[in-house]
Design a protein around this motif. Structure first.
Motif, short mmCIF file in Angstrom:
data_model
loop_
_atom_site.label_atom_id
_atom_site.label_comp_id
_atom_site.label_asym_id
_atom_site.label_seq_id
_atom_site.Cartn_x
_atom_site.Cartn_y
_atom_site.Cartn_z
N TRP A 57 0.85 -1.21 0.00
CA TRP A 57 0.00 0.00 0.00
C TRP A 57 0.88 1.26 0.00
CZ3 TRP A 57 -4.85 1.83 -0.46
CH2 TRP A 57 -5.12 3.09 0.06
N ASP A 280 -9.44 2.56 3.49
CA ASP A 280 -9.68 2.07 2.13
C ASP A 280 -10.48 0.76 2.22
OD1 ASP A 280 -8.84 1.92 -0.85
OD2 ASP A 280 -8.32 -0.05 -0.01
N PRO A 281 -11.64 0.66 1.55
CA PRO A 281 -12.50 -0.52 1.72
C PRO A 281 -11.79 -1.85 1.44
CG PRO A 281 -13.61 1.17 0.41
CD PRO A 281 -12.20 1.66 0.62
N ASN A 282 -10.94 -1.87 0.41
CA ASN A 282 -10.27 -3.11 0.05
C ASN A 282 -9.26 -3.52 1.14
OD1 ASN A 282 -9.24 -5.26 -1.41
ND2 ASN A 282 -7.79 -3.95 -2.53
N MET A 283 -8.46 -2.55 1.58
CA MET A 283 -7.48 -2.83 2.64
C MET A 283 -8.19 -3.21 3.93
SD MET A 283 -4.17 -2.47 2.31
CE MET A 283 -3.36 -1.61 3.63
N LYS A 284 -9.27 -2.48 4.23
CA LYS A 284 -10.02 -2.74 5.47
C LYS A 284 -10.54 -4.17 5.48
CE LYS A 284 -13.00 0.04 7.96
NZ LYS A 284 -14.00 1.08 8.10
N ALA A 285 -11.06 -4.60 4.32
CA ALA A 285 -11.61 -5.95 4.23
C ALA A 285 -10.49 -6.98 4.41
CB ALA A 285 -12.30 -6.14 2.89
N ARG A 286 -9.34 -6.70 3.82
CA ARG A 286 -8.23 -7.67 3.94
C ARG A 286 -7.75 -7.77 5.39
NH1 ARG A 286 -4.12 -6.88 -1.00
NH2 ARG A 286 -3.27 -8.81 -0.18
N ASN A 289 -10.31 -9.65 7.43
CA ASN A 289 -10.25 -11.08 7.12
C ASN A 289 -9.09 -11.76 7.85
OD1 ASN A 289 -11.18 -13.36 5.68
ND2 ASN A 289 -9.42 -13.15 4.30
#
Ligand code: ASP
Length: 325
Positions: A57, A280-286, A289
């Protein structure tokens, strides 16, 4: 050109005294070359996995390559010292972990003072450790494990990421609060410890959730409980250790730091970019998880957390009478 020491010192002092305007100009050209993140544990462990995600990132945001350097040993003290001794120019970052807070008390002689020598940049994540066993262990719950361990005093091997790693001290706290006797087996990070857990050479580990979650999901290891006060959203069916051992709680953290005297403008820039990643939605989701809870904030907020956690772990280390071994 070879500089004599006095000349060099003179130049170095001159840089520190640069007027604010030129320091800002310098910070504006930052980073001028690749940036490295030092991880004080082996590749494939929780710290390493997280550093690679944040590193990717940051590399995109800073427009320069960013590489991870694993410097395992002494529960991250070796890697931390590398950063302490690096130039304070934002090109060497430290992946800070709870081991840094623990070791401030556990090790009587360190070649640095963590709070004094490392400037906080940003917190990243708060996460539980998971008390987990090799599936051959005949215990499906924490009480069953305690009963089993009582039948084998001093015979069960408890792996960890090193003397003073979060995985070590979370396990020691459990030993102390339940009165069971297990043998501590330290590794240079939890990746090799997990290999041995999977192979059955050791029976239990209190691993930071990041590196274990896939093994738990695929039932290669059996999770008995999480160490935090509340359950992890990533493992909603797994109880907390505190459900069975009242008062038990161990939370761990990761963040980023730099050598002290790094210009404030560089710290601000890094803080801003890391925090942008945390929303950031993508980073947050990762990150979710991986089983952690994102923790955004200023560099000063992270500094406060470091002081609080160092004090808290200091009490655990003293109360449990831990020594680096
Ligand atoms: N940070 C981990 C621990 O405290 C070790 C690792 O990252 O490998 O156990």
């Amino acid at each position: 050109m070879k500089l004599r020491r006095r000349q060099f010192l003179h130049l170095a002092a001159g840089t520190a005294a640069l007027p604010a305007v030129s320091r800002i100009a310098w910070a504006q050209t930052y980073p001028s070359r690749p940036v490295r993140i030092i991880v004080g544990f082996t590749a494939g462990g929780p710290g390493d996995i997280l550093a690679r995600l944040i590193g990717q990132w940051l590399s995109e945001r800073l427009g320069k390559p960013l590489f991870i350097e694993n410097r395992p040993g002494a529960a991250s003290n070796i890697g931390t010292e590398v950063v302490v001794r690096s130039p304070p120019d934002g090109h060497t970052l430290l992946l800070i972990s709870s081991a840094n807070f623990i070791n401030a008390t556990l090790y009587e002689k360190l070649n640095f003072n963590f709070i004094r020598d490392i400037a906080p940049v940003a917190s990243i994540i708060h996460l539980p450790n998971v008390m987990e066993v090799n599936p051959s262990v005949p215990a499906k719950t924490v009480p069953e494990f305690i009963a089993y361990a009582r039948t084998k005093p001093g015979k069960i091997s408890m792996a960890s990421g090193g003397n003073g790693a979060a995985s070590h001290v979370s396990g020691e706290l459990f030993k102390m609060m339940t009165g069971i006797n297990m043998v501590h087996v330290p590794y240079r990070g939890t990746a090799p410890a997990l290999t041995d857990l999977l192979g059955g050479q050791v029976e239990i580990i209190f691993d930071q959730i990041i590196s274990s979650i896939e093994y738990i999901r695929s039932e290669k290891v059996r999770a008995l409980a999480v160490t935090t006060a509340t359950r992890s959203q990533a493992l909603p069916d797994i109880p907390t250790v505190g459900d069975f051992v009242p008062g038990y709680e161990a939370s761990t953290w990761f963040g980023v730091g730099v050598p002290r005297n790094t210009p404030a403008e560089i710290i601000d820039r890094l803080n801003k970019e890391i925090n942008a990643g945390l929303v950031d939605p993508n980073m947050k989701a990762r990150l979710a998880n991986m089983g952690g809870v994102v923790l955004a904030g200023s560099a000063a907020d992270f500094g406060d957390l470091i002081v609080d956690e160092t004090e808290k772990w200091g009490k655990v280390v003293k109360f449990a009478g831990l020594k680096p071994e």
